[in-house]
Scaffold this motif. Structure first.
Motif, PDB file in Angstrom:
ATOM      1  N   ASP A  93      -4.037   0.527   2.559  1.00 33.59           N
ATOM      2  CA  ASP A  93      -3.854  -0.566   1.590  1.00 33.59           C
ATOM      3  C   ASP A  93      -2.745  -0.307   0.575  1.00 33.59           C
ATOM      4  O   ASP A  93      -2.673  -0.995  -0.447  1.00 33.59           O
ATOM      5  N   SER A  94      -1.870   0.669   0.838  1.00 30.74           N
ATOM      6  CA  SER A  94      -0.814   0.997  -0.130  1.00 30.74           C
ATOM      7  C   SER A  94       0.193  -0.138  -0.285  1.00 30.74           C
ATOM      8  O   SER A  94       0.624  -0.444  -1.408  1.00 30.74           O
ATOM      9  N   LEU A  95       0.550  -0.797   0.809  1.00 29.30           N
ATOM     10  CA  LEU A  95       1.509  -1.898   0.730  1.00 29.30           C
ATOM     11  C   LEU A  95       0.891  -3.110   0.040  1.00 29.30           C
ATOM     12  O   LEU A  95       1.532  -3.758  -0.800  1.00 29.30           O
ATOM     13  N   THR A  96      -0.360  -3.400   0.377  1.00 24.02           N
ATOM     14  CA  THR A  96      -1.057  -4.515  -0.276  1.00 24.02           C
ATOM     15  C   THR A  96      -1.163  -4.278  -1.776  1.00 24.02           C
ATOM     16  O   THR A  96      -0.961  -5.195  -2.583  1.00 24.02           O
ATOM     17  N   ALA A  97      -1.472  -3.050  -2.159  1.00 24.20           N
ATOM     18  CA  ALA A  97      -1.599  -2.708  -3.578  1.00 24.20           C
ATOM     19  C   ALA A  97      -0.267  -2.862  -4.296  1.00 24.20           C
ATOM     20  O   ALA A  97      -0.211  -3.342  -5.430  1.00 24.20           O
ATOM     21  N   LEU A  98       0.819  -2.479  -3.630  1.00 21.78           N
ATOM     22  CA  LEU A  98       2.146  -2.595  -4.246  1.00 21.78           C
ATOM     23  C   LEU A  98       2.523  -4.059  -4.456  1.00 21.78           C
ATOM     24  O   LEU A  98       3.038  -4.427  -5.528  1.00 21.78           O
TER      25      LEU A  98
ATOM     26  N   LEU B 268      -4.015  -0.241  -8.954  1.00 16.16           N
ATOM     27  CA  LEU B 268      -5.247   0.522  -8.769  1.00 16.16           C
ATOM     28  C   LEU B 268      -6.357  -0.349  -8.190  1.00 16.16           C
ATOM     29  O   LEU B 268      -7.205   0.139  -7.438  1.00 16.16           O
ATOM     30  N   GLY B 269      -6.367  -1.645  -8.543  1.00 16.18           N
ATOM     31  CA  GLY B 269      -7.400  -2.541  -8.047  1.00 16.18           C
ATOM     32  C   GLY B 269      -7.701  -3.637  -9.050  1.00 16.18           C
ATOM     33  O   GLY B 269      -7.413  -3.504 -10.241  1.00 16.18           O
TER      34      GLY B 269
END
Length: 210
Positions: A113-118, A160-161
């Motif tokens: 989920d790193s790309l989604t978070a970015l 972070l969310g």
């Protein structure tokens, strides 16, 4: 833990000293007391304690370096805003730099989920920046530094969310209202300038640790 806390305090020291040299945005008024000589030392002590707490809470996870950078730079930003009512780019930059490198590394390593978070962070930061600009038009007391810091910290907490973002927004609003009330009681003037930097930085640290 001790090493991370020490690094946070060491990084905070030059930033806090630099914060003590920032020229005031306007002549000192009744709502702005002179900064005590010991502020940089006190700021480093606060950064040391918060750095240790963040290390215990976050352990060796990607948010840790971002939290430590926010604590170090945020302490200096609070000093600068309280004494000079300014949030210089030099003191905001470490937060943006450390977060950018951390987020980009997470994407490069294909962390879940790193790309989604970015993407979520960028969209949130842009939205908050736009809202802050509108508030600045309506209320002249909001400066460019406030807008930049609010946008960056909202982007980081969104990264972070959504839970962390919600905590940041609620805490920032609460701290800002409390600061405004204290300023009103202290000066008995509705025109007293309100330092938003300490409220934003404190809210971000709380958001990181929840």
């Amino acid at each position: 833990m001790a090493l991370c806390a020490a690094v946070t305090a060491v990084c905070c020291c030059p930033l806090a000293v630099a914060a003590g040299t920032v020229e005031p945005a306007a002549p000192r008024g009744p709502d702005r007391a002179a900064a005590p000589v010991g502020w940089p030392a006190a700021g480093c002590a606060v950064a040391l304690c918060l750095g240790a707490l963040a290390t215990i809470r976050l352990d060796a996870t990607p948010p840790l370096p971002v939290a430590l950078a926010t604590i170090a730079a945020g302490t200096a930003l609070a000093i600068s805003d309280l004494r000079a009512r300014r949030l210089p780019d030099l003191l905001i930059a470490p937060i943006l730099l450390v977060w950018s490198v951390t987020a980009a590394t997470a994407v490069a390593l294909h962390l879940p989920d790193s790309l989604t978070a970015l993407i979520r962070a960028i969209v949130t930061g842009a939205a908050i920046a736009g809202a802050a600009v509108l508030l600045a038009v309506a209320r002249s007391g909001i400066g460019a530094g406030d807008i930049k810091l609010a946008a960056i910290l909202s982007a980081v907490t969104a990264w972070l969310g959504l839970h962390h973002l919600a905590v940041f927004v609620l805490a920032a609003v609460g701290f800002t209202l409390a600061t405004a009330l204290i300023a009103l009681i202290g000066t008995r003037s509705l025109r007293a300038t309100i330092p938003a930097g300490p409220a934003l930085c404190a809210a971000a640290v709380i958001a990181y640790l929840t």
